[in-house]
Design a protein around this motif. Sequence first.
Motif, PDB file in Angstrom:
ATOM      1  N   LYS A 219       0.863  -1.187   0.000  1.00 10.74           N
ATOM      2  CA  LYS A 219       0.000   0.000   0.000  1.00 10.74           C
ATOM      3  C   LYS A 219       0.900   1.239   0.000  1.00 10.74           C
ATOM      4  CE  LYS A 219      -3.961   1.958   2.400  1.00 10.74           C
ATOM      5  NZ  LYS A 219      -3.668   2.953   3.404  1.00 10.74           N
ATOM      6  N   THR A 220       0.613   2.166  -0.910  1.00 10.60           N
ATOM      7  CA  THR A 220       1.439   3.371  -1.002  1.00 10.60           C
ATOM      8  C   THR A 220       1.259   4.233   0.243  1.00 10.60           C
ATOM      9  OG1 THR A 220       0.880   3.305  -3.342  1.00 10.60           O
ATOM     10  CG2 THR A 220       2.046   5.257  -2.548  1.00 10.60           C
ATOM     11  N   PRO A 221       2.353   4.481   0.974  1.00  9.05           N
ATOM     12  CA  PRO A 221       2.207   5.302   2.171  1.00  9.05           C
ATOM     13  C   PRO A 221       1.977   6.789   1.847  1.00  9.05           C
ATOM     14  CG  PRO A 221       4.492   4.630   1.889  1.00  9.05           C
ATOM     15  CD  PRO A 221       3.716   3.970   0.796  1.00  9.05           C
ATOM     16  N   VAL A 222       1.230   7.435   2.723  1.00  6.61           N
ATOM     17  CA  VAL A 222       0.975   8.875   2.583  1.00  6.61           C
ATOM     18  C   VAL A 222       1.506   9.563   3.833  1.00  6.61           C
ATOM     19  CG1 VAL A 222      -0.762  10.654   2.146  1.00  6.61           C
ATOM     20  CG2 VAL A 222      -1.164   8.308   1.358  1.00  6.61           C
ATOM     21  N   LEU A 223       2.457  10.464   3.658  1.00  8.49           N
ATOM     22  CA  LEU A 223       3.086  11.135   4.800  1.00  8.49           C
ATOM     23  C   LEU A 223       2.817  12.629   4.758  1.00  8.49           C
ATOM     24  CD1 LEU A 223       4.843   8.491   4.417  1.00  8.49           C
ATOM     25  CD2 LEU A 223       6.702   9.784   5.435  1.00  8.49           C
ATOM     26  N   THR A 224       2.920  13.260   5.921  1.00  7.84           N
ATOM     27  CA  THR A 224       2.883  14.727   5.916  1.00  7.84           C
ATOM     28  C   THR A 224       4.252  15.256   6.330  1.00  7.84           C
ATOM     29  OG1 THR A 224       2.101  14.774   8.193  1.00  7.84           O
ATOM     30  CG2 THR A 224       0.430  14.908   6.473  1.00  7.84           C
ATOM     31  N   THR A 225       4.646  16.374   5.720  1.00  3.97           N
ATOM     32  CA  THR A 225       5.904  17.022   6.096  1.00  3.97           C
ATOM     33  C   THR A 225       5.693  18.532   6.183  1.00  3.97           C
ATOM     34  OG1 THR A 225       6.579  17.240   3.784  1.00  3.97           O
ATOM     35  CG2 THR A 225       7.422  15.326   4.979  1.00  3.97           C
ATOM     36  N   ILE A 226       6.525  19.153   6.991  1.00  5.22           N
ATOM     37  CA  ILE A 226       6.681  20.610   6.926  1.00  5.22           C
ATOM     38  C   ILE A 226       8.158  20.815   6.641  1.00  5.22           C
ATOM     39  CG2 ILE A 226       6.324  22.819   8.101  1.00  5.22           C
ATOM     40  CD1 ILE A 226       4.423  21.386  10.034  1.00  5.22           C
ATOM     41  N   SER A 227       8.496  20.831   5.376  1.00  8.19           N
ATOM     42  CA  SER A 227       9.930  20.793   5.067  1.00  8.19           C
ATOM     43  C   SER A 227      10.610  22.083   5.508  1.00  8.19           C
ATOM     44  CB  SER A 227      10.179  20.492   3.593  1.00  8.19           C
ATOM     45  OG  SER A 227       9.489  21.369   2.774  1.00  8.19           O
ATOM     46  N   LYS A 228       9.846  23.163   5.561  1.00 11.18           N
ATOM     47  CA  LYS A 228      10.428  24.434   5.999  1.00 11.18           C
ATOM     48  C   LYS A 228      10.879  24.362   7.453  1.00 11.18           C
ATOM     49  CE  LYS A 228       8.094  28.230   6.065  1.00 11.18           C
ATOM     50  NZ  LYS A 228       7.162  29.361   5.767  1.00 11.18           N
ATOM     51  N   GLU A 229      10.251  23.462   8.233  1.00  9.95           N
ATOM     52  CA  GLU A 229      10.609  23.336   9.650  1.00  9.95           C
ATOM     53  C   GLU A 229      11.255  21.977   9.940  1.00  9.95           C
ATOM     54  OE1 GLU A 229       6.956  24.034  11.780  1.00  9.95           O
ATOM     55  OE2 GLU A 229       6.567  25.860  10.634  1.00  9.95           O
ATOM     56  N   SER A 230      11.707  21.294   8.911  1.00  7.25           N
ATOM     57  CA  SER A 230      12.356  19.981   9.052  1.00  7.25           C
ATOM     58  C   SER A 230      11.478  18.950   9.747  1.00  7.25           C
ATOM     59  CB  SER A 230      13.680  20.103   9.829  1.00  7.25           C
ATOM     60  OG  SER A 230      14.459  21.127   9.294  1.00  7.25           O
ATOM     61  N   LYS A 231      10.166  19.052   9.600  1.00 11.74           N
ATOM     62  CA  LYS A 231       9.287  18.083  10.259  1.00 11.74           C
ATOM     63  C   LYS A 231       8.846  16.976   9.307  1.00 11.74           C
ATOM     64  CE  LYS A 231       7.554  20.736  14.113  1.00 11.74           C
ATOM     65  NZ  LYS A 231       6.819  22.005  14.224  1.00 11.74           N
ATOM     66  N   GLY A 232       8.908  15.748   9.791  1.00 17.07           N
ATOM     67  CA  GLY A 232       8.450  14.613   8.992  1.00 17.07           C
ATOM     68  C   GLY A 232       9.521  14.048   8.075  1.00 17.07           C
ATOM     69  N   VAL A 233      10.710  14.623   8.134  1.00 17.80           N
ATOM     70  CA  VAL A 233      11.759  14.223   7.191  1.00 17.80           C
ATOM     71  C   VAL A 233      12.360  12.865   7.563  1.00 17.80           C
ATOM     72  CG1 VAL A 233      13.954  14.879   6.165  1.00 17.80           C
ATOM     73  CG2 VAL A 233      12.250  16.630   6.676  1.00 17.80           C
ATOM     74  N   VAL A 234      12.599  12.665   8.858  1.00 19.65           N
ATOM     75  CA  VAL A 234      13.150  11.378   9.307  1.00 19.65           C
ATOM     76  C   VAL A 234      12.184  10.246   8.955  1.00 19.65           C
ATOM     77  CG1 VAL A 234      13.935  10.070  11.309  1.00 19.65           C
ATOM     78  CG2 VAL A 234      14.427  12.512  11.159  1.00 19.65           C
ATOM     79  N   GLU A 235      10.896  10.501   9.135  1.00 18.91           N
ATOM     80  CA  GLU A 235       9.873   9.508   8.806  1.00 18.91           C
ATOM     81  C   GLU A 235       9.891   9.204   7.298  1.00 18.91           C
ATOM     82  OE1 GLU A 235       9.533  12.139  10.689  1.00 18.91           O
ATOM     83  OE2 GLU A 235       8.614  11.549  12.586  1.00 18.91           O
ATOM     84  N   LEU A 236      10.111  10.249   6.511  1.00 20.87           N
ATOM     85  CA  LEU A 236      10.151  10.059   5.054  1.00 20.87           C
ATOM     86  C   LEU A 236      11.353   9.197   4.658  1.00 20.87           C
ATOM     87  CD1 LEU A 236       9.221  10.565   2.176  1.00 20.87           C
ATOM     88  CD2 LEU A 236      10.290  12.822   2.262  1.00 20.87           C
ATOM     89  N   ILE A 237      12.495   9.481   5.269  1.00 16.55           N
ATOM     90  CA  ILE A 237      13.701   8.680   4.999  1.00 16.55           C
ATOM     91  C   ILE A 237      13.428   7.210   5.333  1.00 16.55           C
ATOM     92  CG2 ILE A 237      16.075   8.235   5.754  1.00 16.55           C
ATOM     93  CD1 ILE A 237      16.563  10.822   4.777  1.00 16.55           C
ATOM     94  N   ASP A 238      12.729   7.021   6.435  1.00 14.36           N
ATOM     95  CA  ASP A 238      12.356   5.683   6.864  1.00 14.36           C
ATOM     96  C   ASP A 238      11.531   4.955   5.806  1.00 14.36           C
ATOM     97  OD1 ASP A 238      13.089   4.564   9.333  1.00 14.36           O
ATOM     98  OD2 ASP A 238      10.937   4.188   9.724  1.00 14.36           O
ATOM     99  N   GLU A 239      10.552   5.656   5.252  1.00 13.88           N
ATOM    100  CA  GLU A 239       9.697   5.063   4.216  1.00 13.88           C
ATOM    101  C   GLU A 239      10.494   4.768   2.956  1.00 13.88           C
ATOM    102  OE1 GLU A 239       6.880   3.726   4.218  1.00 13.88           O
ATOM    103  OE2 GLU A 239       6.042   4.415   6.122  1.00 13.88           O
ATOM    104  N   ILE A 240      11.447   5.650   2.626  1.00 17.24           N
ATOM    105  CA  ILE A 240      12.285   5.409   1.447  1.00 17.24           C
ATOM    106  C   ILE A 240      13.092   4.131   1.662  1.00 17.24           C
ATOM    107  CG2 ILE A 240      14.187   6.284   0.021  1.00 17.24           C
ATOM    108  CD1 ILE A 240      13.197   9.159   0.787  1.00 17.24           C
ATOM    109  N   ASP A 241      13.658   3.976   2.860  1.00 17.03           N
ATOM    110  CA  ASP A 241      14.416   2.760   3.180  1.00 17.03           C
ATOM    111  C   ASP A 241      13.536   1.517   3.076  1.00 17.03           C
ATOM    112  OD1 ASP A 241      16.755   4.088   3.579  1.00 17.03           O
ATOM    113  OD2 ASP A 241      16.589   4.166   5.773  1.00 17.03           O
ATOM    114  N   LYS A 242      12.329   1.648   3.629  1.00 21.06           N
ATOM    115  CA  LYS A 242      11.398   0.506   3.580  1.00 21.06           C
ATOM    116  C   LYS A 242      11.076   0.144   2.142  1.00 21.06           C
ATOM    117  CE  LYS A 242       8.680   1.158   7.792  1.00 21.06           C
ATOM    118  NZ  LYS A 242       7.424   1.844   8.135  1.00 21.06           N
ATOM    119  N   HIS A 243      10.875   1.167   1.319  1.00 24.43           N
ATOM    120  CA  HIS A 243      10.551   0.898  -0.083  1.00 24.43           C
ATOM    121  C   HIS A 243      11.711   0.203  -0.787  1.00 24.43           C
ATOM    122  CE1 HIS A 243      10.046   2.020  -4.447  1.00 24.43           C
ATOM    123  NE2 HIS A 243       8.948   1.345  -4.185  1.00 24.43           N
TER     124      HIS A 243
END
Lengths: 313, 131
Positions: free
Chosen positions: A218-242
């Motif tokens: 299932k394609t994951p859906v994440l939220t980020t606030i890249s201007k405040e560096s939020k959600g980025v670690v979680e995104l890296i995690d999903e990239i690794d999982k993929h």
Amino acid sequence: MNDIASRVLKGDPQSVARLITLAENNSPEAIGAMKDIHLHTGDAHVIGITGVMGSGKSTLICELTREYRKQGLEVGIIAIDPTSPFSGGALLGDRIRMMEFATDNGVFIRSMGTRGMLGGLTTAVYDVVEILDAAGMDIVMVETVGVGQAEVDVIKIADTTIVVLVPGLGDSIQMIKAGVMEIADIYVVNKADRSGVEQTLAEVESLVDIACTNRDRKTPVLTTISKESKGVVELIDEIDKHKKYLKKSKMFEVQRRKRYEAELVEIIRKRLMNFIFDESKFKGKIESLIDQISNKELDPYTAADEILGKILR
Amino acid sequence: MKRKIRVLIAKPGLDGHDRGAKIVARALRDAGMEVVYTGLHQTAEMIVKTAVQEDVDVIGLSLLSGAHMTLFMDVTRLLKGKDMEDVLVVGGGVIPEEDIPALKKAGIAGVFGPGTRIEDIVEFIRKNVKR
Ligand code: B12
Ligand SMILES: Nc1nc2c(ncn2[C@@H]2O[C@H](COP(=O)(O)OP(=O)(O)O)[C@@H](O)[C@H]2O)c(=O)[nH]1
Ligand SMILES: [Mg+2]
């Protein structure tokens, strides 16, 4: 081995930069070097990042790069902006968001114009991915143009494709129209500091549910606030999982085969087009055929046969 | 196919006047060049490393604060150690007439002050680009 190729393999930035230029200009000098480096490619994980202009792709790439650098990984970035169809020039501004890496030897950023290619990429992008890979980059990120629809070519080159959305503006409807629903390996709803996140998130998730009923992932859906560096670690995690999913499910080989197919088609297309249209040999012939078509002495198909007949003997 | 001229437009130092730099960047794009714009507050080292990675033919520096003597010359000095001597360096902004000879001697091939016509900048670059 070709001189510039061996320097690229050592990771020399000036040689990397020069080979990219040669490839981009379809210079014959590039061909020998490209042949030499191929054997040394394949290890870099290629991440494609697409989404409309202003959605925060460049900012997100900056954030991802910072995290990857913390892990000690080397990062190559290809940032593509549109070439003006009128002047042939381009304003390449993605670097503005990435200047904190300007003096970091572990990051190589190259800005490129589309130079007439549609689909969100530029024709030399396959070469540049190979060059950065050969130069030892662990991660190569490709930022597409972001002019909106039909930027689906990125899936041919990326191992992991990220589609960046922003709250509001009926993005999900646009996505269906553009066929973008099919291409994402990960969705990111960026600018989650803005109002309307919940609604956009819900829309995207319901679309994912429909699209993924027959798939094992299932394609994951994440939220980020890249201007405040939020959600980025979680995104890296999903990239690794993929990445792990690709390796485990043998989809990795399928994906890479797609990339090499696209690359081969592109090389043949480019060299054939150059052969026919850029070499003086055919220039006069083509001009006279166009005259004949204009005067109704000839139809375009017969004219095409005449040119192709000379090549396909 | 004709080779595209690639240009880096950079603003060294703390100067925040970016109108001129942006106007020049857009004008060069409209003249068919590929222009990398990196925004404000660049050090000479950042500018030169960016120029290497982007493999530009031209570096255009813009400065209105008065610090051009040191900041422009820092860039040309760093270029010398980098096998980048064939890169054309030009500068613009608020630069007093009397500073121009020294800048030229330091390797800034062309200096363009307020009121310069864009066509003159384009023509200068086309004529003097070295590769
Ligand atoms: C507009 C302006 C501002 C705006 C800037 C808006 C912006 N985002 O750019 C604002 C109000 C913010 C501002 C603030 C300040 N300013 Co002011 N500002 C000006 C002003 C009036 C016009 C500059 C301008 O935009 N011109 C229009 C553009 C298109 O022209 P240009 O930049 O010169 O570019 C042309 C050429 O120079 C050349 N060019 C420029 N760059 C490049 C690059 C390349 C590669 C090439 C080839 C050519 C080229 O081509 C362009 C086209 O012809 C000048 C006065 C003047 N006459 O220049 C003062 C001026 C530059 N400012 C000045 C000062 C002192 C300040 C402040 C310190 C004032 C203060 N005390 O608050 C602050 C500092 C701001 C900062 N962070 O750095 C002084 C600088 C003094 C000096 N050099 O010794 C000036 C000269 C006024 C003066 N006579 O005292 N300013
Ligand atoms: N409010 C908000 N703004 C953001 C966020 N991420 C990026 N931006 C801003 O959005 C604008 C466009 O970002 P950019 O990365 O250039 O977008 P791109 O065109 O997709 O590459 C910039 O002004 C960023 O500062 C975010 O999470 N929240
Ligand atoms: Mg961008």
